[in-house]
Design an enzyme around this catalytic site. Structure first.
Site, PDB file in Angstrom:
ATOM      1  CE1 TYR A  76      40.482  54.947  90.509  1.00 13.35           C
ATOM      2  CE2 TYR A  76      41.739  52.900  90.517  1.00 13.35           C
ATOM      3  CZ  TYR A  76      41.053  53.889  89.823  1.00 13.35           C
ATOM      4  OH  TYR A  76      40.955  53.807  88.451  1.00 13.35           O
ATOM      5  CD  GLN A 115      35.901  49.356 102.799  1.00 11.51           C
ATOM      6  OE1 GLN A 115      34.725  48.995 102.885  1.00 11.51           O
ATOM      7  NE2 GLN A 115      36.579  49.321 101.661  1.00 11.51           N
ATOM      8  CB  CYS A 122      32.431  47.708  96.950  1.00 11.51           C
ATOM      9  SG  CYS A 122      32.376  49.175  95.893  1.00 11.51           S
ATOM     10  CD  GLU A 167      41.415  59.340  96.584  1.00 12.53           C
ATOM     11  OE1 GLU A 167      40.375  59.898  96.167  1.00 12.53           O
ATOM     12  OE2 GLU A 167      41.531  58.109  96.662  1.00 12.53           O
ATOM     13  CG  ASP A 198      39.694  49.926  97.700  1.00 13.92           C
ATOM     14  OD1 ASP A 198      38.641  49.479  97.184  1.00 13.92           O
ATOM     15  OD2 ASP A 198      39.751  50.332  98.871  1.00 13.92           O
TER      16      ASP A 198
END
Length: 465
Positions: A327, A294, A421, A351, A394
């Site tokens: 993720y 982030q 996002c 991931e 995410d």
């Protein structure tokens, strides 16, 4: 405001559409905000997506993308004829549309809301989120727990200015080898000599003083914990290693430097180390190269706190629970989930990127309750079926998508914490959950990208009883 016109203004004539070509200037009334950093205006029935305006203003715009066959046009504000009370002087000359076009070129991207009061920016972002959920999110509307507000993040650090929050920044390079940024939806690269949204540590690298000839792209990462920054150099095709090394020696000695290939993610250490050490929620994380983290200095703690609050509050996260982090990146949520479930529980961390998955293995090596798997989320869930208490989701900006949502529902969790996002892909995924019998039990939104149109949402999804 600037009144200098850089192209003839096409007046509105009944029954006639203005000549559709880039550079034409029109006078329009700015309508409601829309997803993507622009507002909607109309000219003789034609929809125009206008950047750098505010709803309610009368402005002169310059068409940047136009065509008679196009469904809509795009434009930048070049002069403000009737200003909104929410308009403020832009903090960054390079991103100020009226100033930039007065000097004959477009503004750089990345600060498209910099002319709007921060409080109004957040209202506009909330409007976009609500509109996307109503339009794309199915018939369920907004959850009762939705406050209607996009929450400020990190004001203690930036003093309420919305500046100095980016711990990561990406730059292009001009043809003369100077640091630059692209104009919006353009191949044009404009030189820059500051990045006001970035932390002091990023600006202290003074990348604009470096001769970057032979380099195509530059990435800078300066962790909020003050540990050693990293500069990544992406060489242009045909650039010799000696030239890349010559660029590296111009950078501050306390910065690590590495070359990287954006297409493959391969990183070659040139000086120092090829990774940075991040800190969040009581844990340390190694993040290699351009691996995801982030970018707001306070975002990791804010998002982790919200996710765990949702899951703890619903009784979905507790010692012995079976959970998954999908993720998962370098393991930001995984580490905190492992703390919560303890050694009697289990965490599946998934991931897709090989390099980032290797980082997660290093970061979580001391947590025996964590299983780290590199691969596509839907494939891993099929291969490793479990009775999950909760999932943390995410995904990248494109969202999870219909197939993944179907797989998540089929895995039978009691709850899903969804971090997003992008309000459009989030709303679309919510519609898939609703079609499968799930709904929003909680929703919060955060302004972790001040002065841009972006926002972050955290939602709690549960099956409808």
């Amino acid at each position: 405001m600037n009144s200098k016109a850089s192209a003839p203004v096409a007046a509105a004539v009944p029954g006639r559409t203005a000549e559709a070509r880039e550079g034409t200037e029109l006078v329009v009334d700015v309508g409601p905000v829309a997803h993507g950093g622009h507002c909607v205006a109309r000219h003789e029935g034609r929809v125009i997506f206008v950047r750098h305006g505010i709803p309610g203003e009368k402005v002169r715009v310059r068409l940047t993308d136009a065509g008679e066959a196009a469904k809509f046009w795009r434009a930048d504000v070049v002069d403000v004829l009737e200003a909104s009370p929410d308009r403020v002087p832009h903090f960054w000359h390079a991103a100020d549309s009226t100033r930039a076009w007065a000097h004959g070129h477009p503004p750089v991207g990345g600060a498209e809301f910099g002319h709007i009061r921060l409080e109004r920016q957040r209202q506009l972002k909330a409007d976009v989120l609500e509109e996307q959920l109503r339009r794309l999110g199915g018939s369920g509307g907004l959850p009762p727990a939705w406050s209607g507000a996009v929450e400020a993040v990190g004001e203690a650090a930036h003093g309420g200015t919305g500046l100095g929050w980016r711990t990561r920044a990406s730059f292009s390079v001009t043809s003369s080898g100077r640091l630059g940024m692209h104009a919006h939806r353009s191949t044009e690269i404009l030189p820059v000599r500051e990045m006001p949204l970035a932390t002091d540590a990023v600006n202290a690298l003074q990348l604009w003083n470096v001769d970057l000839q032979g380099i195509e792209r530059v990435e800078a990462a300066a962790p909020a914990n003050g540990t050693r920054p990293l500069v990544l150099l992406a060489p242009a095709e045909g650039t010799r290693p000696k030239r890349v090394a010559a660029v590296a020696v111009q950078l501050p000695e306390d910065a690590s430097v590495a070359a990287f290939d954006p297409a493959t993610g391969e990183v070659t250490r040139l000086r120092g180390r090829a990774w940075v050490q991040e800190s969040a929620a009581g844990h340390e994380y190694r993040v290699t190269g351009a691996g995801f983290w982030q970018i707001h200095r306070d975002a990791p703690g804010t998002l982790v706190g919200t996710v765990t609050e949702f899951l703890h509050g619903g009784g979905f996260l507790h010692p012995g629970a079976v959970v998954a982090d999908l993720y998962a990146g370098a393991g930001l949520f995984t580490a905190v989930l492992a703390d919560a479930v303890g050694e009697t529980g289990s965490v599946l961390s998934v991931e897709g990127a090989p390099g980032t998955s290797r980082d997660a293995r290093k970061n979580l090596h001391s947590a025996p309750q964590v299983e780290i798997v590199q691969g596509r989320v839907e494939r891993v869930l099929r291969q490793k079926p479990r009775n999950f208490d909760a999932l943390v989701l995410d995904p990248p900006r494109a969202g999870a998508g219909k197939a993944v949502v179907r797989q998540l529902v089929d895995s039978g969790p009691r709850a899903i914490a969804y971090v997003s996002c992008d309000p459009a892909s989030f709303a679309r995924d919510v519609s898939y959950f609703r079609a499968a019998g799930w709904d929003l039990a909680g929703l919060r939104a955060f302004d972790i990208y001040p002065h841009t149109h972006h926002l972050e949402t955290v939602a709690l999804l549960t099956p409808v009883r």
